[in-house]
Structures are given as structure tokens and as C-alpha cells.
Design an enzyme around this catalytic site. Structure first.
Site: not given
Length: 410
Positions: A367, A310, A177
Site C-alpha cells: 500500500h 472517511y 490511499d
């Protein structure tokens, strides 16, 4: 190391009482008949988890387990952003010559992700590792950032300075990630220190005739295997049905932050959806789910702060998310391909990211590799850094082998 202190998590009782009140006063939405997962986290699941959170989940038990870990906190100066208090796990191996390894998490993970691989990597089985797993700034029990512009280079700087402070001028990294992207930028900025990097979220791009003719012809004429044939389906699913959260977090994180900071059930639903969608049928227990969510709810800076990476990474034209996916020539790279990663790519795409010295393709896993498939991830790291591996002996004087000593202390 006078400025490095043992750290214990101790959430005040009044904070837990406020949480209980909020859970009690939750207003649940309605739900369409037979909605399942099509519209997001199912109402029945969220109600069940909310009830369990209220009546049975024991944060103090989870807190005590966290405090059994080798937990520390230290100030780190980040250029232009002042001093941040960084909480981290630091487990040293009893093996003399163990390899220093930085484990870097992402969203919606935390330092907890390292806990399943920690005893495996630091055991006397060789090659062995000294493992450092920080809570990133704005996450967990590290402090937050108050100025705009804290992007991937600043996360990279924080982690690098932590490793130097712990006495590791050379080290290797493992990330998924945002941890993948941060350690990639670290490889770009600190290549003389980072001797090799392993990632389990593989991106890259289709090679072109002009950028890499050898990979181009490999891609053009080599048939895809079963995992690679399914890559487009998984990636298209994520693009069309699973990526909306990222657009919101990358454009208006503050707006979303009000809901996640005020409603524990809203935060639960937001994270639970990802735990379900991003794993390969992993059997999450209610306690696991609520501990992951509680780390965010009780975090030092609050849930809203964790979203800002982000936004900042999307705005950074030089060292943002896109740059982390391009070729970095100076650091050896290891890739583990899991079939239920949020985006899945053919092997040749990963080879456009750097000088690949290790690759593996897994039959199962998603993930959160360190949590879902800890044995698989550890096996890959040992193969990559062990004898005959592509990154054998990359850290000067620390091969991962040597005489076993007593369990080391910080």
C-alpha cells in the site's frame, strides 16, 4: 511569495513530558494464547514498541531530520471553510523545465512518505520534477477544519490552490490511499490544470457490455496473469478481515477519536496493525514505526481530526469515494499495480477509471509504494512522463528535460 514561510517543527518539551507520562501509565490488555496477528496487533509487539518509545526513541532526532527538509507553511483560503495553514514540502529540481508534481498522501501516512522519492525525482536525472508534498488539512502540521462537510472536493481545492500559489498553473499528480481519491477528484474538477495523474492504489470496476464493450470482451476472453489470479484472495481478505477500521472511521469517527487522542499506545496499535497488514513484508524498524505514529500524536489538530475524511467522503454523494473510482475522461492516467495493495484488481478494471497511458505490474510491494518501493515508483513516473511515455510533454514548457542549473530555492 510573502505569505509562504519556512516552517520548522518544534514540539514543546511539556508535550513530550506528557507523552512520557502516558506511556509510563499504560494499561495493557490481556491476550489469548497463540493469538498471533489473528486478533490484531500482538501484545508482545506493542509492549516492545512502547518500551522503546519510552526509553530509546528520540523524537528530537526525528524532528531535526524533518527540519532538514525544504519545509514551508502558507495560508490557503477554502471556499466556505475559511483560511487554513498548510504545511508542505517543496523541493525544486536543478533541471530547467522540470515537471511540477503534487504528491498526495493518505491515512495512516503523511508527508513523510515523499522523503524517499524526493531526492530521486528532483535529481538531475531526467525527466526531473519539482515536487510538492503537503500535509492535508487535519493532518501533520497543517491546521484543522472546524465545520462539517469538508470532503474530497475541499481537499482537492486546497491542494490545487497550493500549486497555483507556488506558480504551477499546470502540473501532474501522484497519489495513493486518500491521495489517489483526492487527485482523482482534482482531475474531475480542474482538468485544464492537471495534465496527467499517476496512482498506485488502483480500483475501478469490471467493465460491462454497455459501458465499455471493448474492455468487456478483453475482460471476458483474456486470461488472468499470476497477479490478477491472486487479486480476489487479497481483496476478499481485506473485505472480511481488514476493513473494519474504515467502517468505524466512516460512521463514528468522534467516538474512536477519544481513544486515539488520549492513548499513545492505542494510537500506536491502531496504526501499527496497518503498517504490518498493508505492506509486502516490508522490514519496518522501530524508529520508522514510531516516527510515523509520532507525526499523528504530535499533529496540529490531533489524531481524531485525521479520521473525519472517511465520514465526509462516505456522505458525499456527488464527489465522494465512489465517484473517484469511475471514468474521468479528461486527464491522462497512469497505473502501478502492487500485489499487496489492500485491494487488488485485474488490469482491465483500472482501465475503466480513465484514459490509461501507462501501466505497470509489480512483483513486490504493498500500500505504501513510495516508502516500500521508492525506486519502482520513481521508475514508473519517469517512464510515464519521459521521452516516449504516454504522458510525455503534457505540461506546457516543462518536459522534465533541460539545462541543469544550481539547486533551486523557493
Amino acid at each position: 511569495m510573502a505569505s509562504i514561510e519556512i516552517f520548522d517543527v518544534a514540539i514543546p518539551d511539556i508535550q513530550l513530558e506528557r507523552l512520557a507520562q502516558k506511556l509510563q501509565n499504560t494499561n495493557f490488555p490481556d491476550e489469548l494464547d497463540e493469538a498471533g496477528w489473528a486478533y490484531g496487533a500482538p501484545l508482545a509487539d506493542i509492549k516492545r514498541l512502547t518500551t522503546y518509545w519510552q526509553e530509546q526513541y528520540d523524537w528530537r532526532k526525528a524532528e531535526a531530520a524533518i527540519n532538514q527538509l525544504p519545509n514551508y507553511r502558507t495560508p490557503i483560503d477554502v471556499d466556505g471553510f475559511g483560511t487554513l495553514g498548510i504545511q508542505f514540502i517543496h523541493q525544486k529540481s536543478p533541471v530547467e523545465g522540470a515537471i511540477p508534481l503534487l504528491f498526495c498522501h493518505g491515512w495512516p501516512g503523511s508527508f513523510l512518505e515523499v522523503t524517499k522519492i524526493l531526492p530521486l525525482l528532483t535529481s538531475s536525472t531526467t525527466p526531473s520534477f519539482h515536487v510538492v508534498a503537503p500535509s492535508l488539512p487535519n493532518y501533520g502540521f497543517s491546521t484543522g477544519v472546524t465545520k462539517r462537510g469538508f470532503s474530497l472536493p475541499q481537499y482537492a481545492e486546497t491542494c490545487h490552490k497550493l500549486m497555483l500559489k507556488l506558480g504551477y498553473p499546470q502540473y501532474v499528480t501522484q497519489g495513493g490511499d486518500w491521495g489517489c481519491m483526492i487527485t482523482r477528484i482534482m482531475s474531475l474538477l480542474y482538468p485544464s490544470h492537471i495534465r496527467a495523474a499517476h496512482i498506485n492504489m488502483v480500483r475501478g470496476h469490471a467493465p460491462t457490455l454497455f459501458s465499455n464493450p471493448i474492455l468487456y470482451f478483453q475482460h471476458k476472453f483474456s486470461p488472468y496473469n499470476a497477479r490478477e489470479k491472486g487479486a480476489a484472495d487479497r481483496s476478499n481478505w481485506f473485505l472480511k478481515e481488514g476493513s473494519g477500521y474504515g467502517i468505524e472511521q466512516a460512521t463514528k469517527p468522534q467516538t474512536l477519536g477519544y481513544s486515539l487522542s488520549d492513548s499513545p499506545v492505542g494510537l500506536l496499535a491502531w496504526i501499527y496493525e496497518k503498517l504490518h497488514d498493508w505492506t509486502d513484508g516490508y522490514p519496518w524498524t522501530d524508529d520508522e514505526i514510531l516516527t510515523w505514529v509520532s507525526i499523528y500524536w504530535h499533529s496540529t489538530s490531533g489524531p481524531a481530526a485525521t479520521l473525519r475524511i472517511y465520514y465526509e467522503a462516505a456522505k458525499d454523494a456527488e464527489f465522494g469515494k465512489d465517484r473517484s473510482e469511475l471514468y474521468i475522461p479528461t486527464v491522462k492516467l497512469g497505473l502501478s499495480h502492487f500485489p499487496k495493495e489492500i485491494t487488488v484488481v485485474p488490469k482491465v478494471y483500472g482501465r475503466t477509471m480513465g484514459p490509461v497511458v501507462f501501466e505497470s505490474e509489480k512483483k513486490k510491494g504493498g500500500h505504501f509504494a513510495a516508502w516500500e518501493c521508492p525506486d519502482e515508483l520513481v521508475s514508473d513516473l519517469r517512464a510515464m512522463f519521459g521521452k516516449g511515455g504516454g504522458a510525455e510533454g503534457v505540461v506546457d514548457g516543462r518536459s522534465g528535460y533541460g539545462v541543469e542549473k544550481g539547486r533551486a530555492k523557493l
